[in-house]
Design a protein around this motif. Structure first.
Motif: not given
Length: 850
Positions: A109-114, A116-120, A127-132, A168-174
């Motif tokens: 959970h911490a990894l995913f939401y960290r 999320d913070c990086q994505r925002l 962020a993409a590395a963390g989601y993967e 993750l898709g949003e990161c790749y779009r960005g």
């Protein structure tokens, strides 16, 4: 009045305070704290109530951190700097969990939401590395229990494959990686048929198909979305956007016409209406930026070049959205010709994919000028994370001589470089930093120290071995930094090396302090012998840290040394011993505590009382004679295990029961917290926002409205007038900088009270919010054992402004000072203030509302 009688008049409370007339502070939950007058002796009632209660295990450190981070993240401000500051705060807290508990199942959970913070925050690659990585973990781990008023918080907190895919898709779009984004979305909506995120994934997959020129496929997918999820937000959105499924040049033409109309209309507006016209222009520009083709890039570049003033920056984000490396190059080439606001917009908008084939040389020229854009420029380089970016950041470091001191500007610059280096993920960059900088024999030592510090936060292969190697370096500051980084990385295998170097460098106090503090983060058992010797060291900070570390060792020798430290001449060491001995209640320990009560007063006496109540399960107040009488009877039958079992059945914190009436007592309080200490400092925020209004509850009901600065002044004046005889005190005010009533604590006298009242009445609001520097000054000034810190906002000035770094630095400073820090947040709930109080044994108070 004798000392014993004086203390019998003190209401010893934890979590409930007597409230002043000016305002009733709220507890962490926001409810008004009860007055001490309504408390009654309840030992018997509590005993009866606890019999049938289910045993409740106290939350672990991981559960507490995760719950706190979750609450922060689910309550983000909607926009602006406040949102950005809170995201950085959340990212740091989640990162602390990821680094501190790497093997716990909840860390997913911490990894995913960290991420999320990086994505925002638009740090898409991190962020993409963390989601993967999250995808490889078991992300169905138990989640924190939501509060009753959280509504859909549990759904928001739940991690699902589709939720990961959507983010993750949003990161790749960005990053304009449309194929990868499409594959991610397709996998999410095809594999997770019941997910709430499925319509979102289908919509964005259609956008990716559009960007790839596959318009028929996009139409078919959106048709399926509208058929299956008719009436939903994403189905309606796909229907309204269906006209965009055509070649970019066809989409651009009508938008250019619309822009020219809005722009002409905006230019004719009177000044008072410009703001509303600006928003309409920017809406059209965002639509144009979504049309990615060379014609869009040329149009926006032309408009950008033609503008001057504030309007120039409106075109930066749309241009970077529509364009690639050519657009970035054109913007970078203008850095030396545009305003600081436009520079920040450019540096904040360029992503790593924009830099393919581009050089960071324009940023180097900007850094050489040391302007207001220096920090954004360094943050840009950290986001790039390339080898050249790392080289440029390191070259920016200013060499310092620790013995001569460091000016604030240099410290801020070097600190920003260190923070940015932590974020690097490029292997080439880290190879350069380790091999060429840290291990470079001719590299200036300040640069080497900064790299060693960054290694303590980055998961770099081989970092532990390199850091351990430099524990023996002749430069004390470099060796100390390596020791601290080994502690942060929790390198347990480094304990023998740390112990060995402590023995070799016993005269090097700064290194010994850093090494012992690092041992305190690890299991220090193999270093028990060294720590035991250090309890007799001439340095108070070293003894303080050694005692705290010994508290983590379960051995007769360690326990004996901690008990022995209860009689140390320095109050800091004694307080550290009180912390350390909480983990091992025993008859010899209670003997020592009861005996020590006869010699302590003020805050340490009450700390002993709290421990005795915890160990025995009874409250005999702050009178040592009463405790001695009780212990003579209870000593032979006392059982630590049974008392601990009873305490676990009680939910919430321990409440001290009132043992004497306080009617008529002139007990000083500050926002409801009793001032027990006789060595106290008040730190008051006088930044510009303190001139704003605040509502405060009246004791008899209702509320009054005043300004925050007036509220702070009135409460401070009331506290000063009631300070007890024998008290030493000081007042520090801070805005962009800080100043104090005196250089050191002043003994209470008619003269000092007059001086303090004059200082308090002269407080006025203006400037930024420099929390760290004012705290650092007060801690380093010495003598103080209790601080009351009042602020109404997030830090915006000083050596450190990010929450994680402030907490780390204050923890480092206070590890040896052992000062209690109470915090008062005016008009808002502050995570920084909450955690400052928690990690420094203080109370956290929220007072007033907006």
């Amino acid at each position: 009045m004798t000392r014993d009688v004086s203390f019998l008049l003190i209401v010893v409370l934890l979590g409930a305070f007597a409230l002043p007339a000016v305002a009733q502070p709220r507890s962490e939950s926001g409810s008004t704290a009860p007055s001490s007058d309504v408390l009654e002796t309840q030992d018997d009632a509590d005993d009866e109530e606890g019999k049938d209660e289910e045993e409740i295990e106290p939350p672990s450190e991981l559960e507490t951190l995760l719950s706190r981070a979750r609450d922060m993240f689910l309550r983000l401000p909607q926009r602006g700097d406040a949102r950005t500051e809170r995201l950085i705060e959340c990212e740091g807290l989640f990162d602390e969990i990821v680094r501190g508990f790497p093997d716990a199942p909840e860390v997913s959970h911490a990894l995913f939401y960290r991420s999320d913070c990086q994505r925002l925050l638009k740090r898409f690659e991190l962020a993409a590395a963390g989601y993967e990585e999250t995808k490889t973990r078991s992300f169905t781990a138990a989640k924190p229990k939501a509060d009753e008023d959280d509504g859909d918080a549990e759904t928001d907190w739940l991690i699902t494959p589709a939720k990961i895919g959507l983010a993750l898709g949003e990161c790749y779009r960005g990053l304009h990686e449309w194929d990868r984004a499409l594959g991610t979305y397709q996998a999410a909506y095809k594999e997770d048929l019941e997910s709430f995120e499925r319509p979102d994934c289908m919509y964005w997959a259609g956008i990716c198909l559009r960007e790839l020129g596959r318009f028929d496929d996009a139409k078919a997918l959106w048709g399926e979305l509208q058929a299956k999820y008719a009436g939903t937000k994403m189905a309606n959105r796909s229907q309204s956007d269906s006209g965009s499924l055509r070649p970019p040049i066809e989409r651009l033409k009508p938008l250019v016409v619309e822009f020219e109309e809005q722009w002409a209309s905006y230019r004719k507006l009177p000044f008072k209406q410009k703001k509303s016209g600006e928003r309409q222009v920017q809406v059209v520009l965002a639509k144009i930026g979504d049309v990615r083709c060379s014609a869009t890039e040329m149009f926006l570049l032309q408009k950008f070049s033609a503008q001057g003033g504030a309007e120039k920056q409106w075109f930066v984000k749309p241009l970077l959205s529509a364009g690639g490396s050519d657009a970035a190059r054109a913007l970078l080439d203008t850095l030396d010709k545009v305003s600081a606001a436009v520079q920040r917009e450019i540096l904040g908008g360029i992503q790593r994919f924009h830099m393919k084939g581009n050089s960071v040389a324009p940023v180097a020229a900007l850094l050489n000028r040391r302007s207001a854009s220096t920090t954004p420029a360094l943050e840009f380089l950290g986001r790039m994370g390339t080898l050249n970016a790392a080289k440029l950041m390191v070259s920016t470091v200013v060499e310092v001589n620790a013995k001569k001191g460091v000016d604030p500007a240099t410290r801020t610059l070097n600190g920003t470089v260190a923070r940015m280096l932590r974020q690097l993920t490029d292997k080439e960059a880290w190879s350069y930093l380790v091999e060429d900088v840290l291990e470079g024999a001719r590299t200036p030592v300040t640069r080497r120290r900064i790299v060693a510090e960054a290694l303590g936060y980055a998961r770099v292969a081989g970092a532990a071995e390199v850091l351990e190697k430099y524990l023996s370096h002749k430069d004390s500051a470099l060796a100390s930094t390596c020791a601290s980084s080994l502690g942060r990385l929790r390198v347990q295998d480094a304990v023998p090396s740390l112990a060995k170097q402590i023995q070799k460098r016993l005269r090097d106090e700064s290194f010994v302090r850093a090494a012992v503090e690092a041992l305190g983060r690890l299991d220090p058992t193999p270093a028990e012998g060294v720590l035991a010797v250090l309890t007799a060291n001439r340095s108070v900070p070293v003894r303080t840290l050694a005692v705290r570390a010994l508290g983590k060792i379960d051995s007769p020798t360690a326990k004996a040394k901690v008990i022995e430290a209860l009689a140390d001449p320095a109050w800091q060491v004694r307080k550290s011993a009180l912390h350390a001995c909480q983990a091992f209640p025993s008859v010899p320990l209670v003997d020592a505590l009861v005996e020590r009560m006869k010699k302590e007063d003020g805050a340490l006496l009450l700390d002993i009382v709290k421990l005795l109540i915890t160990f025995t399960g009874v409250d005999r107040g702050p009178n040592p004679l009463i405790w001695e009488e009780y212990w003579l009877v209870a000593r032979d039958t006392w059982d630590a295990a049974s008392v601990a079992g009873v305490s676990k059945k009680r939910k919430g914190s321990l409440t001290f029961v009132k043992k004497a009436s306080t009617k008529g007592a002139e007990s000083p309080t500050y926002f409801g917290v009793e001032i027990i200490s006789k060595r106290v400092a008040f730190i008051i925020d006088v930044s510009g926002s303190m001139s704003g209004p605040v509502k405060v509850e009246k004791e008899g009901g209702g509320s009054d409205q005043t300004t925050k600065i007036e509220l702070a002044k009135n409460e401070l004046i009331g506290a000063i007038k009631k300070l007890r005889k024998g008290t030493h005190f000081n007042i520090v005010r801070f805005s962009t900088g800080y100043s104090s009533m005196a250089k050191k604590l002043q003994k209470l006298s008619k003269k000092s009270v007059k001086q303090a009242l004059q200082f308090a009445r002269g407080l006025g609001a203006g400037g930024g919010t420099n929390i760290f520097d004012s705290l650092e000054f007060t801690l380093e000034a010495g003598q103080v054992d209790t601080i009351f810190l009042l602020s109404d906002g997030a830090p915006s000035a000083g050596k450190f402004t990010d929450t994680t770094r402030i907490l780390e630095e204050i923890a480092r400073l206070n590890a040896t000072s052992q000062v209690t820090i109470h915090t008062i947040a005016v008009g808002f709930d502050s995570e920084l203030m909450r955690r400052l109080a928690e990690q420094n044994d203080g109370n956290y108070i929220v007072v007033g509302g907006r």
